[in-house]
Design an enzyme around this catalytic site. Sequence first.
Site, PDB file in Angstrom:
ATOM      1  N   THR A 158      30.439 -43.416  67.963  1.00 41.66           N
ATOM      2  CA  THR A 158      29.192 -42.676  68.127  1.00 41.66           C
ATOM      3  C   THR A 158      29.178 -41.532  67.114  1.00 41.66           C
ATOM      4  O   THR A 158      30.179 -41.259  66.446  1.00 41.66           O
ATOM      5  CB  THR A 158      29.078 -42.069  69.543  1.00 41.66           C
ATOM      6  OG1 THR A 158      30.090 -41.069  69.682  1.00 41.66           O
ATOM      7  CG2 THR A 158      29.252 -43.121  70.612  1.00 41.66           C
TER       8      THR A 158
ATOM      9  N   ARG B  26      27.965 -10.920  51.382  1.00 40.90           N
ATOM     10  CA  ARG B  26      28.639  -9.626  51.330  1.00 40.90           C
ATOM     11  C   ARG B  26      30.049  -9.610  51.929  1.00 40.90           C
ATOM     12  O   ARG B  26      30.890  -8.835  51.476  1.00 40.90           O
ATOM     13  CB  ARG B  26      27.808  -8.568  52.065  1.00 40.90           C
ATOM     14  CG  ARG B  26      26.446  -8.318  51.469  1.00 40.90           C
ATOM     15  CD  ARG B  26      25.609  -7.400  52.360  1.00 40.90           C
ATOM     16  NE  ARG B  26      26.095  -6.034  52.383  1.00 40.90           N
ATOM     17  CZ  ARG B  26      25.728  -5.091  51.517  1.00 40.90           C
ATOM     18  NH1 ARG B  26      24.875  -5.379  50.545  1.00 40.90           N
ATOM     19  NH2 ARG B  26      26.193  -3.865  51.612  1.00 40.90           N
TER      20      ARG B  26
ATOM     21  N   HIS C  22      42.507  11.318  75.528  1.00 38.27           N
ATOM     22  CA  HIS C  22      41.114  11.750  75.754  1.00 38.27           C
ATOM     23  C   HIS C  22      40.563  12.494  74.532  1.00 38.27           C
ATOM     24  O   HIS C  22      39.607  13.253  74.643  1.00 38.27           O
ATOM     25  CB  HIS C  22      40.982  12.632  76.998  1.00 38.27           C
ATOM     26  CG  HIS C  22      41.763  12.133  78.171  1.00 38.27           C
ATOM     27  ND1 HIS C  22      41.308  11.137  79.000  1.00 38.27           N
ATOM     28  CD2 HIS C  22      42.991  12.471  78.630  1.00 38.27           C
ATOM     29  CE1 HIS C  22      42.219  10.899  79.939  1.00 38.27           C
ATOM     30  NE2 HIS C  22      43.256  11.683  79.723  1.00 38.27           N
TER      31      HIS C  22
ATOM     32  N   ASP D 263      21.340 -37.421  60.905  1.00 40.03           N
ATOM     33  CA  ASP D 263      22.245 -37.066  59.816  1.00 40.03           C
ATOM     34  C   ASP D 263      23.431 -38.015  59.688  1.00 40.03           C
ATOM     35  O   ASP D 263      23.800 -38.423  58.579  1.00 40.03           O
ATOM     36  CB  ASP D 263      22.719 -35.613  59.950  1.00 40.03           C
ATOM     37  CG  ASP D 263      23.379 -35.311  61.292  1.00 40.03           C
ATOM     38  OD1 ASP D 263      23.327 -36.164  62.196  1.00 40.03           O
ATOM     39  OD2 ASP D 263      23.937 -34.205  61.436  1.00 40.03           O
TER      40      ASP D 263
ATOM     41  N   SER E  82      23.978 -27.965  70.078  1.00 37.05           N
ATOM     42  CA  SER E  82      24.012 -28.257  68.647  1.00 37.05           C
ATOM     43  C   SER E  82      23.633 -27.065  67.776  1.00 37.05           C
ATOM     44  O   SER E  82      24.407 -26.620  66.932  1.00 37.05           O
ATOM     45  CB  SER E  82      23.086 -29.431  68.340  1.00 37.05           C
ATOM     46  OG  SER E  82      23.042 -29.679  66.953  1.00 37.05           O
TER      47      SER E  82
ATOM     48  N   SER F 158      27.190   9.387  49.953  1.00 35.18           N
ATOM     49  CA  SER F 158      25.883   9.656  50.535  1.00 35.18           C
ATOM     50  C   SER F 158      24.864   9.808  49.415  1.00 35.18           C
ATOM     51  O   SER F 158      25.164  10.381  48.364  1.00 35.18           O
ATOM     52  CB  SER F 158      25.919  10.945  51.375  1.00 35.18           C
ATOM     53  OG  SER F 158      24.620  11.382  51.703  1.00 35.18           O
TER      54      SER F 158
ATOM     55  N   ARG G 168      27.193 -34.987  78.415  1.00 35.56           N
ATOM     56  CA  ARG G 168      26.790 -34.160  77.282  1.00 35.56           C
ATOM     57  C   ARG G 168      25.299 -33.889  77.305  1.00 35.56           C
ATOM     58  O   ARG G 168      24.523 -34.664  77.884  1.00 35.56           O
ATOM     59  CB  ARG G 168      27.148 -34.798  75.929  1.00 35.56           C
ATOM     60  CG  ARG G 168      26.082 -35.676  75.311  1.00 35.56           C
ATOM     61  CD  ARG G 168      26.124 -35.675  73.797  1.00 35.56           C
ATOM     62  NE  ARG G 168      26.046 -34.337  73.231  1.00 35.56           N
ATOM     63  CZ  ARG G 168      26.196 -34.061  71.935  1.00 35.56           C
ATOM     64  NH1 ARG G 168      26.432 -35.039  71.069  1.00 35.56           N
ATOM     65  NH2 ARG G 168      26.119 -32.834  71.487  1.00 35.56           N
TER      66      ARG G 168
ATOM     67  N   GLN H 272      31.021 -37.559  76.116  1.00 38.70           N
ATOM     68  CA  GLN H 272      30.752 -37.977  74.740  1.00 38.70           C
ATOM     69  C   GLN H 272      31.351 -36.965  73.766  1.00 38.70           C
ATOM     70  O   GLN H 272      31.722 -37.310  72.648  1.00 38.70           O
ATOM     71  CB  GLN H 272      29.236 -38.096  74.508  1.00 38.70           C
ATOM     72  CG  GLN H 272      28.884 -38.680  73.155  1.00 38.70           C
ATOM     73  CD  GLN H 272      27.383 -38.827  72.966  1.00 38.70           C
ATOM     74  OE1 GLN H 272      26.795 -38.174  72.103  1.00 38.70           O
ATOM     75  NE2 GLN H 272      26.766 -39.667  73.782  1.00 38.70           N
TER      76      GLN H 272
ATOM     77  N   ARG I  54      32.232  -0.638  58.537  1.00 42.83           N
ATOM     78  CA  ARG I  54      31.828  -2.035  58.392  1.00 42.83           C
ATOM     79  C   ARG I  54      32.696  -2.933  59.286  1.00 42.83           C
ATOM     80  O   ARG I  54      32.212  -3.890  59.888  1.00 42.83           O
ATOM     81  CB  ARG I  54      31.936  -2.478  56.934  1.00 42.83           C
ATOM     82  CG  ARG I  54      31.422  -3.894  56.692  1.00 42.83           C
ATOM     83  CD  ARG I  54      31.537  -4.261  55.218  1.00 42.83           C
ATOM     84  NE  ARG I  54      30.714  -3.401  54.398  1.00 42.83           N
ATOM     85  CZ  ARG I  54      30.812  -3.315  53.068  1.00 42.83           C
ATOM     86  NH1 ARG I  54      31.727  -4.027  52.438  1.00 42.83           N
ATOM     87  NH2 ARG I  54      30.022  -2.518  52.387  1.00 42.83           N
TER      88      ARG I  54
END
Length: 476
Positions: A103, A12, A151, A79, A326, A281, A321, A233, A295
Amino acid sequence: MYDRYQSPLSERYASREMQYIFSPDKKFRTWRKLWIALAEAEHELGLNITREQIEELKAHQDDINYDVAKQREKEVRHDVMSHVYAYGVQCPKAKGIIHLGATSCYVGDNTDIILMTEALRLVRKKLINVIAELSKFAEKYKAQPTLAFTHFQPAQPTTVGKRAALWLQDLVMDLQDVDYVLGTMKLLGSKGTTGTQASFLELFDGDHEKVKQLDQKIADKMGFDGCYPVSGQTYSRKVDSRVLNVLAGIAQSAHKFSNDIRLLQHLKEVEEPFEKSQIGSSAMAYKRNPMRSERMASLADYVMADAMNPMLVASTQWFERTLDDSANKRLSIPEGFLAVDGILDLYLNVVDGLVVYPKVIEKRLMSELPFMATENIMMDAVKAGGDRQELHEKIRTLSMEAGKNVKVNGQENNLLELIAADPAFNMTLEELKKTMEPSRYVGRSREQVEEFLAEVIAPILEENKELLGVKAEINV
């Protein structure tokens, strides 16, 4: 597609451009670019890596064999190593030198920095376009008097354009923050398991200078000024917090703007765009709800709350680390950017179609202006020979009577008639009405807008003119 959860940020709110930055395809293509940069840098610094191997890596940079990587990950549950394997299947000659000395964080963390930097640039581009559109609005209405509020109570008049300049000022501060953070972004580089670069020092036979050059070469190849000089790391997770704080700042500015627009729409002075067939509405067909501003506020709430995530991560990392960052990073960073992307599209769309009702603005201002003009009236009466203290008390009493007529009796503000009827002021109603020129009470509003647009906004737009021309697409 209807039988599982889908993020509304994708469905959206966020643009396809921002969604692609945080897509798997963009991530894995960046991994391969980093592996090529590493191999090239290591080759240039004398390691036994051939141009033929590098050219083979480049030949398969973009045709990622996702099926192989996915199957391999089911077996090894890792992965990065699954994609190293898949790349090696395509590049048999280079197979043995992919990811040499590195690494997982070499591709993971460097990619995170690259994607956040690219996403910040897209945010910056949209921010510039909102500033440009809002500056046109400020210029157009710089001299349109309107009732100002403190105000949310009637105060001295301002102009519609001056109020827009307040929104602009917030966005300029956000732009400064974006530019600062962009200017500080660095890669992790090739730091090794605990950030000591021990594996690379071993590869280069103890040559410290070559290890230092390796970092800089990788940065140069990936379009960065340099790498963070020290790390564990991972790069410091304060970087993520710094980035999300900038996004939260934009959310704050947008929320404030959306609040003002919703209040102005309630007053029927300014409205956000409302399309010909839009429904306000389900029950009340006459309604024109400010749904875009609402929104914006809703997404802004999310981003401001989301900024807490990297704070928690950064403050609870252990030594060199831990991996409890993650899952949080996979959610909080992309979604923060997707939400801000949606916010800026909405902001641009709303500003582009704002509708101003000068007659309503003038009517409300004129209903309050007699109260605000009393000091000028009193000074004119003193010049005509009146007693300042006596006149002050009379104005106070008459103002209370006029206020009672408005609030209790539901009548029009008759303060001018009450003053004209009091001989102490020695002024006719016609003379008093001449003081009711709104432009006399807006101070330097017009001049402030002109100076702000010329001295602050114009240089920003000139410097970034190649980024202008963005149009916002609102999905729903």
